[in-house]
Design a protein around this motif. Structure first.
Motif, PDB file in Angstrom:
ATOM      1  N   VAL A 150       0.839  -1.203   0.000  1.00 48.19           N
ATOM      2  CA  VAL A 150       0.000   0.000   0.000  1.00 48.19           C
ATOM      3  C   VAL A 150       0.871   1.251   0.000  1.00 48.19           C
ATOM      4  O   VAL A 150       0.640   2.197  -0.774  1.00 48.19           O
ATOM      5  CB  VAL A 150      -0.948  -0.001   1.220  1.00 48.19           C
ATOM      6  N   VAL A 151       1.882   1.278   0.860  1.00 52.30           N
ATOM      7  CA  VAL A 151       2.744   2.459   0.966  1.00 52.30           C
ATOM      8  C   VAL A 151       3.449   2.737  -0.354  1.00 52.30           C
ATOM      9  O   VAL A 151       3.522   3.886  -0.808  1.00 52.30           O
ATOM     10  CB  VAL A 151       3.775   2.277   2.102  1.00 52.30           C
ATOM     11  N   ILE A 152       3.960   1.691  -1.004  1.00 53.51           N
ATOM     12  CA  ILE A 152       4.681   1.893  -2.264  1.00 53.51           C
ATOM     13  C   ILE A 152       3.703   2.181  -3.399  1.00 53.51           C
ATOM     14  O   ILE A 152       3.898   3.096  -4.208  1.00 53.51           O
ATOM     15  CB  ILE A 152       5.539   0.661  -2.606  1.00 53.51           C
ATOM     16  N   GLY A 153       2.620   1.429  -3.474  1.00 54.59           N
ATOM     17  CA  GLY A 153       1.708   1.543  -4.600  1.00 54.59           C
ATOM     18  C   GLY A 153       0.843   2.785  -4.601  1.00 54.59           C
ATOM     19  O   GLY A 153       0.380   3.215  -5.661  1.00 54.59           O
ATOM     20  N   ILE A 154       0.625   3.374  -3.438  1.00 50.40           N
ATOM     21  CA  ILE A 154      -0.291   4.517  -3.376  1.00 50.40           C
ATOM     22  C   ILE A 154       0.272   5.722  -4.111  1.00 50.40           C
ATOM     23  O   ILE A 154      -0.484   6.603  -4.549  1.00 50.40           O
ATOM     24  CB  ILE A 154      -0.608   4.872  -1.902  1.00 50.40           C
ATOM     25  N   MET A 155       1.578   5.761  -4.315  1.00 46.08           N
ATOM     26  CA  MET A 155       2.164   6.859  -5.089  1.00 46.08           C
ATOM     27  C   MET A 155       1.684   6.799  -6.537  1.00 46.08           C
ATOM     28  O   MET A 155       1.336   7.828  -7.128  1.00 46.08           O
ATOM     29  CB  MET A 155       3.690   6.786  -5.021  1.00 46.08           C
ATOM     30  N   SER A 156       1.644   5.596  -7.114  1.00 47.21           N
ATOM     31  CA  SER A 156       1.152   5.443  -8.487  1.00 47.21           C
ATOM     32  C   SER A 156      -0.333   5.751  -8.572  1.00 47.21           C
ATOM     33  O   SER A 156      -0.801   6.360  -9.545  1.00 47.21           O
ATOM     34  CB  SER A 156       1.428   4.021  -8.977  1.00 47.21           C
ATOM     35  N   LEU A 157      -1.094   5.340  -7.570  1.00 47.65           N
ATOM     36  CA  LEU A 157      -2.530   5.634  -7.553  1.00 47.65           C
ATOM     37  C   LEU A 157      -2.764   7.133  -7.519  1.00 47.65           C
ATOM     38  O   LEU A 157      -3.608   7.663  -8.253  1.00 47.65           O
ATOM     39  CB  LEU A 157      -3.184   4.969  -6.337  1.00 47.65           C
ATOM     40  N   ALA A 158      -2.004   7.842  -6.681  1.00 46.12           N
ATOM     41  CA  ALA A 158      -2.157   9.300  -6.596  1.00 46.12           C
ATOM     42  C   ALA A 158      -1.816   9.960  -7.926  1.00 46.12           C
ATOM     43  O   ALA A 158      -2.501  10.892  -8.360  1.00 46.12           O
ATOM     44  CB  ALA A 158      -1.262   9.847  -5.483  1.00 46.12           C
ATOM     45  N   SER A 159      -0.762   9.490  -8.577  1.00 43.72           N
ATOM     46  CA  SER A 159      -0.383  10.062  -9.874  1.00 43.72           C
ATOM     47  C   SER A 159      -1.495   9.877 -10.897  1.00 43.72           C
ATOM     48  O   SER A 159      -1.765  10.777 -11.699  1.00 43.72           O
ATOM     49  CB  SER A 159       0.910   9.419 -10.376  1.00 43.72           C
ATOM     50  N   ALA A 160      -2.131   8.711 -10.882  1.00 43.43           N
ATOM     51  CA  ALA A 160      -3.225   8.462 -11.822  1.00 43.43           C
ATOM     52  C   ALA A 160      -4.421   9.367 -11.539  1.00 43.43           C
ATOM     53  O   ALA A 160      -5.002   9.956 -12.457  1.00 43.43           O
ATOM     54  CB  ALA A 160      -3.642   6.991 -11.761  1.00 43.43           C
ATOM     55  N   LEU A 161      -4.791   9.493 -10.273  1.00 45.02           N
ATOM     56  CA  LEU A 161      -5.947  10.308  -9.915  1.00 45.02           C
ATOM     57  C   LEU A 161      -5.722  11.784 -10.218  1.00 45.02           C
ATOM     58  O   LEU A 161      -6.670  12.524 -10.475  1.00 45.02           O
ATOM     59  CB  LEU A 161      -6.262  10.136  -8.423  1.00 45.02           C
ATOM     60  N   ALA A 162      -4.469  12.205 -10.208  1.00 42.34           N
ATOM     61  CA  ALA A 162      -4.166  13.633 -10.396  1.00 42.34           C
ATOM     62  C   ALA A 162      -4.148  14.054 -11.856  1.00 42.34           C
ATOM     63  O   ALA A 162      -4.085  15.256 -12.136  1.00 42.34           O
ATOM     64  CB  ALA A 162      -2.818  13.963  -9.755  1.00 42.34           C
ATOM     65  N   GLN A 163      -4.188  13.110 -12.800  1.00 45.42           N
ATOM     66  CA  GLN A 163      -3.947  13.467 -14.194  1.00 45.42           C
ATOM     67  C   GLN A 163      -4.967  14.473 -14.744  1.00 45.42           C
ATOM     68  O   GLN A 163      -4.586  15.458 -15.388  1.00 45.42           O
ATOM     69  CB  GLN A 163      -3.926  12.205 -15.066  1.00 45.42           C
ATOM     70  N   LEU A 164      -6.248  14.238 -14.532  1.00 47.46           N
ATOM     71  CA  LEU A 164      -7.245  15.145 -15.105  1.00 47.46           C
ATOM     72  C   LEU A 164      -7.181  16.548 -14.496  1.00 47.46           C
ATOM     73  O   LEU A 164      -7.080  17.530 -15.237  1.00 47.46           O
ATOM     74  CB  LEU A 164      -8.641  14.550 -14.954  1.00 47.46           C
TER      75      LEU A 164
END
Length: 252
Positions: free
Chosen positions: A42-56
């Motif tokens: 979760v700690v490592i992967g949440i960075m990629s999730l945040a990047s995806a959510l921030a795109q729009l």
């Protein structure tokens, strides 16, 4: 052009350090904070999730406020996340810090592409953008392996990520001082004020393009496995299965 892209590339170096460093810090998350495999994921992967959510919303910000202002503001978000990550004492704090880091660095590649599009000659744009992105990614990816492991072992958790926070602050300051959106003007070149709903409709229209699907499949089949294995589990694997120490694992 070289000066502008070098400054933007410096932010990508720090971003790639965070992204590539998962395989190194995952062992530290277990050793220092006592996190288990699921919590580390979760700690490592949440960075990629945040990047995806921030795109729009990030794309809207680039259009409305320009590349320089948006990149500098996002870098400050990444700075805050790095400070949270450096001082966190729990899995929640670590995950929140990585979420902010992922949000703050979500637009750095886009910023480089926008700057290359406006500063490079039209026929040289692909070469210039690819060279800037590849060079910064290479340097950041290397820093996220053996040098990061060496720093963690010699300096400790908080001083290491405190130093990375200072690099992020320096990058944000350089963006403000050096970067211009285009050679013609030092101010942001903004576009029509598109709403978030309109942007989502545009994204849906793009995803409906059948010619794009092979590229999406290629991304899933190449980037996703590399990020999962190389960016997280390779480090613990070679330590647990092959008995390597932290520095040997980081070199591998």
């Amino acid at each position: 052009m070289i000066r502008v892209l070098a400054v933007a590339g410096a932010l990508l170096v720090v971003a790639q350090l965070h992204r590539a460093g998962g395989g190194v810090i995952s062992s530290e998350l277990n050793r220092t904070f006592g996190l288990g495999g699921a919590e580390i994921g979760v700690v490592i992967g949440i960075m990629s999730l945040a990047s995806a959510l921030a795109q729009l919303p990030m794309g809207l910000a680039f259009d409305r406020f320009g590349t320089r202002r948006t990149a500098a503001a996002l870098a400050l978000v990444a700075l805050a996340g790095t400070l949270v990550f450096a001082s966190a004492g729990s899995g929640f704090g670590l995950a929140f810090g990585r979420f902010l880091i992922g949000t703050g660095f979500a637009g750095v590649i886009t910023a480089i592409m926008l700057l290359a599009m406006r500063w490079a000659p039209r026929e040289r744009f692909p070469t210039v953008a690819a060279t800037a992105i590849a060079s910064a990614s290479l340097l950041g990816g290397l820093l996220g392996t053996a040098p990061l492991a060496f720093a963690l072992q010699r300096l400790g958790w908080t001083p290491t990520f405190g130093a990375i926070a200072l690099l992020t602050l320096l990058g944000a300051a350089l963006v403000v001082a050096v970067v211009r959106d285009s050679p013609e003007a030092g101010t942001a070149r903004t576009h029509g004020a598109e709403s978030l709903v309109e942007s989502m409709r545009g994204l849906r229209a793009i995803l409906a393009d059948r010619d794009l699907r092979p590229l999406l499949i290629m991304g899933v089949c190449t980037i996703a496995p590399f990020a999962c294995i190389g960016g997280l589990w390779a480090g613990p694997y070679v330590q647990d299965v092959h008995g390597l120490d932290r520095e040997q694992a980081s070199l591998v």
